[in-house]
Design a protein around this motif. Structure first.
Motif, PDB file in Angstrom:
ATOM      1  N   GLY A  57     -70.148  69.881  42.256  1.00 54.90           N
ATOM      2  CA  GLY A  57     -70.130  69.060  43.464  1.00 54.90           C
ATOM      3  C   GLY A  57     -71.003  67.822  43.378  1.00 54.90           C
ATOM      4  O   GLY A  57     -71.228  67.145  44.379  1.00 54.90           O
ATOM      5  N   ARG A  58     -71.477  67.504  42.198  1.00 54.56           N
ATOM      6  CA  ARG A  58     -72.342  66.336  42.015  1.00 54.56           C
ATOM      7  C   ARG A  58     -71.529  65.054  41.851  1.00 54.56           C
ATOM      8  O   ARG A  58     -71.990  63.981  42.201  1.00 54.56           O
ATOM      9  CB  ARG A  58     -73.265  66.559  40.825  1.00 54.56           C
ATOM     10  CG  ARG A  58     -74.248  67.694  41.085  1.00 54.56           C
ATOM     11  CD  ARG A  58     -74.940  68.169  39.812  1.00 54.56           C
ATOM     12  NE  ARG A  58     -75.447  67.140  38.958  1.00 54.56           N
ATOM     13  CZ  ARG A  58     -76.659  66.583  39.060  1.00 54.56           C
ATOM     14  NH1 ARG A  58     -77.481  66.980  40.004  1.00 54.56           N
ATOM     15  NH2 ARG A  58     -77.040  65.669  38.206  1.00 54.56           N
ATOM     16  N   LEU A  59     -70.345  65.161  41.297  1.00 51.54           N
ATOM     17  CA  LEU A  59     -69.426  64.025  41.154  1.00 51.54           C
ATOM     18  C   LEU A  59     -68.186  64.370  41.973  1.00 51.54           C
ATOM     19  O   LEU A  59     -67.483  65.341  41.676  1.00 51.54           O
ATOM     20  CB  LEU A  59     -69.055  63.795  39.689  1.00 51.54           C
ATOM     21  CG  LEU A  59     -68.049  62.684  39.399  1.00 51.54           C
ATOM     22  CD1 LEU A  59     -68.550  61.334  39.899  1.00 51.54           C
ATOM     23  CD2 LEU A  59     -67.750  62.615  37.907  1.00 51.54           C
ATOM     24  N   ARG A  60     -67.942  63.589  43.012  1.00 42.66           N
ATOM     25  CA  ARG A  60     -66.826  63.875  43.911  1.00 42.66           C
ATOM     26  C   ARG A  60     -65.528  63.279  43.379  1.00 42.66           C
ATOM     27  O   ARG A  60     -65.546  62.278  42.662  1.00 42.66           O
ATOM     28  CB  ARG A  60     -67.121  63.325  45.301  1.00 42.66           C
ATOM     29  CG  ARG A  60     -68.361  63.945  45.903  1.00 42.66           C
ATOM     30  CD  ARG A  60     -68.583  63.577  47.337  1.00 42.66           C
ATOM     31  NE  ARG A  60     -68.720  62.138  47.531  1.00 42.66           N
ATOM     32  CZ  ARG A  60     -68.485  61.529  48.699  1.00 42.66           C
ATOM     33  NH1 ARG A  60     -68.100  62.220  49.750  1.00 42.66           N
ATOM     34  NH2 ARG A  60     -68.657  60.231  48.809  1.00 42.66           N
ATOM     35  N   THR A  61     -64.421  63.919  43.741  1.00 43.43           N
ATOM     36  CA  THR A  61     -63.095  63.469  43.317  1.00 43.43           C
ATOM     37  C   THR A  61     -62.122  63.595  44.472  1.00 43.43           C
ATOM     38  O   THR A  61     -62.417  64.211  45.494  1.00 43.43           O
ATOM     39  CB  THR A  61     -62.561  64.320  42.142  1.00 43.43           C
ATOM     40  OG1 THR A  61     -62.412  65.664  42.578  1.00 43.43           O
ATOM     41  CG2 THR A  61     -63.469  64.244  40.931  1.00 43.43           C
ATOM     42  N   VAL A  62     -60.948  63.001  44.284  1.00 47.59           N
ATOM     43  CA  VAL A  62     -59.826  63.172  45.203  1.00 47.59           C
ATOM     44  C   VAL A  62     -58.662  63.725  44.399  1.00 47.59           C
ATOM     45  O   VAL A  62     -58.620  63.610  43.175  1.00 47.59           O
ATOM     46  CB  VAL A  62     -59.425  61.846  45.894  1.00 47.59           C
ATOM     47  CG1 VAL A  62     -60.544  61.332  46.759  1.00 47.59           C
ATOM     48  CG2 VAL A  62     -59.022  60.794  44.872  1.00 47.59           C
ATOM     49  N   ARG A  63     -57.727  64.344  45.101  1.00 52.78           N
ATOM     50  CA  ARG A  63     -56.527  64.863  44.451  1.00 52.78           C
ATOM     51  C   ARG A  63     -55.344  63.983  44.829  1.00 52.78           C
ATOM     52  O   ARG A  63     -55.194  63.578  45.980  1.00 52.78           O
ATOM     53  CB  ARG A  63     -56.240  66.295  44.896  1.00 52.78           C
ATOM     54  CG  ARG A  63     -57.322  67.289  44.626  1.00 52.78           C
ATOM     55  CD  ARG A  63     -57.362  67.872  43.285  1.00 52.78           C
ATOM     56  NE  ARG A  63     -56.113  68.443  42.854  1.00 52.78           N
ATOM     57  CZ  ARG A  63     -56.018  69.212  41.798  1.00 52.78           C
ATOM     58  NH1 ARG A  63     -57.083  69.509  41.113  1.00 52.78           N
ATOM     59  NH2 ARG A  63     -54.861  69.681  41.420  1.00 52.78           N
ATOM     60  N   ARG A  64     -54.540  63.667  43.877  1.00 55.37           N
ATOM     61  CA  ARG A  64     -53.281  62.943  44.108  1.00 55.37           C
ATOM     62  C   ARG A  64     -52.226  63.735  43.369  1.00 55.37           C
ATOM     63  O   ARG A  64     -52.101  63.633  42.143  1.00 55.37           O
ATOM     64  CB  ARG A  64     -53.392  61.512  43.580  1.00 55.37           C
ATOM     65  CG  ARG A  64     -52.153  60.699  43.716  1.00 55.37           C
ATOM     66  CD  ARG A  64     -51.944  60.271  45.167  1.00 55.37           C
ATOM     67  NE  ARG A  64     -50.777  59.418  45.200  1.00 55.37           N
ATOM     68  CZ  ARG A  64     -49.800  59.570  46.075  1.00 55.37           C
ATOM     69  NH1 ARG A  64     -49.871  60.499  46.996  1.00 55.37           N
ATOM     70  NH2 ARG A  64     -48.762  58.783  46.035  1.00 55.37           N
ATOM     71  N   GLY A  65     -51.518  64.585  44.119  1.00 58.47           N
ATOM     72  CA  GLY A  65     -50.589  65.498  43.465  1.00 58.47           C
ATOM     73  C   GLY A  65     -51.396  66.500  42.660  1.00 58.47           C
ATOM     74  O   GLY A  65     -52.317  67.134  43.171  1.00 58.47           O
ATOM     75  N   ARG A  66     -51.089  66.613  41.392  1.00 51.06           N
ATOM     76  CA  ARG A  66     -51.825  67.525  40.518  1.00 51.06           C
ATOM     77  C   ARG A  66     -53.012  66.850  39.830  1.00 51.06           C
ATOM     78  O   ARG A  66     -53.809  67.507  39.178  1.00 51.06           O
ATOM     79  CB  ARG A  66     -50.881  68.073  39.443  1.00 51.06           C
ATOM     80  CG  ARG A  66     -49.740  68.857  40.022  1.00 51.06           C
ATOM     81  CD  ARG A  66     -48.787  69.252  38.952  1.00 51.06           C
ATOM     82  NE  ARG A  66     -48.910  70.691  38.749  1.00 51.06           N
ATOM     83  CZ  ARG A  66     -48.331  71.342  37.778  1.00 51.06           C
ATOM     84  NH1 ARG A  66     -47.610  70.701  36.895  1.00 51.06           N
ATOM     85  NH2 ARG A  66     -48.460  72.638  37.680  1.00 51.06           N
ATOM     86  N   ARG A  67     -53.096  65.543  39.972  1.00 51.23           N
ATOM     87  CA  ARG A  67     -54.154  64.790  39.287  1.00 51.23           C
ATOM     88  C   ARG A  67     -55.442  64.788  40.087  1.00 51.23           C
ATOM     89  O   ARG A  67     -55.447  64.722  41.299  1.00 51.23           O
ATOM     90  CB  ARG A  67     -53.723  63.341  39.054  1.00 51.23           C
ATOM     91  CG  ARG A  67     -52.551  63.221  38.122  1.00 51.23           C
ATOM     92  CD  ARG A  67     -52.219  61.790  37.848  1.00 51.23           C
ATOM     93  NE  ARG A  67     -53.297  61.199  37.050  1.00 51.23           N
ATOM     94  CZ  ARG A  67     -53.505  59.885  36.959  1.00 51.23           C
ATOM     95  NH1 ARG A  67     -52.736  59.047  37.605  1.00 51.23           N
ATOM     96  NH2 ARG A  67     -54.475  59.427  36.232  1.00 51.23           N
ATOM     97  N   ARG A  68     -56.551  64.835  39.382  1.00 48.18           N
ATOM     98  CA  ARG A  68     -57.873  64.693  39.973  1.00 48.18           C
ATOM     99  C   ARG A  68     -58.356  63.300  39.587  1.00 48.18           C
ATOM    100  O   ARG A  68     -58.398  62.948  38.405  1.00 48.18           O
ATOM    101  CB  ARG A  68     -58.808  65.763  39.415  1.00 48.18           C
ATOM    102  CG  ARG A  68     -60.163  65.772  40.044  1.00 48.18           C
ATOM    103  CD  ARG A  68     -60.974  66.947  39.570  1.00 48.18           C
ATOM    104  NE  ARG A  68     -60.449  68.224  39.997  1.00 48.18           N
ATOM    105  CZ  ARG A  68     -60.689  68.792  41.175  1.00 48.18           C
ATOM    106  NH1 ARG A  68     -61.444  68.163  42.049  1.00 48.18           N
ATOM    107  NH2 ARG A  68     -60.199  69.970  41.467  1.00 48.18           N
TER     108      ARG A  68
END
Length: 82
Positions: A49-60
């Motif tokens: 949880g130190r580097l946040r991401t978003v999901r777009r379909g199956r991709r992070r």
């Protein structure tokens, strides 16, 4: 067989508009490259949880702002550890 190499000189008056901007969302691999760390270490930081991401379909994907946020976190941790 090989294309002819052409020497190109770049003028110092190149404006920022001529330099392509980074995409707003980077793959985890590109984020790892920008951070100078490995792909596995990048996924570890995401899992923690130190580097946040978003999901777009199956991709992070990692927004560029969150890469900067992560760097600030590292700098803050280095300051408090010293």
């Amino acid at each position: 067989m090989y294309p002819q190499l052409v020497e190109v000189s770049v003028s110092a008056s190149v404006t920022e508009a001529a330099v392509p901007a980074l995409p707003r969302l980077c793959s985890v691999e590109v984020a790892a490259e920008l951070l100078g760390i490995g792909r596995t270490a990048t996924y570890d930081e995401i899992r923690l949880g130190r580097l946040r991401t978003v999901r777009r379909g199956r991709r992070r994907l990692v927004p560029v702002e969150w890469i900067d946020e992560y760097v600030e976190l590292l700098k803050h941790e280095a300051d408090t550890a010293a």
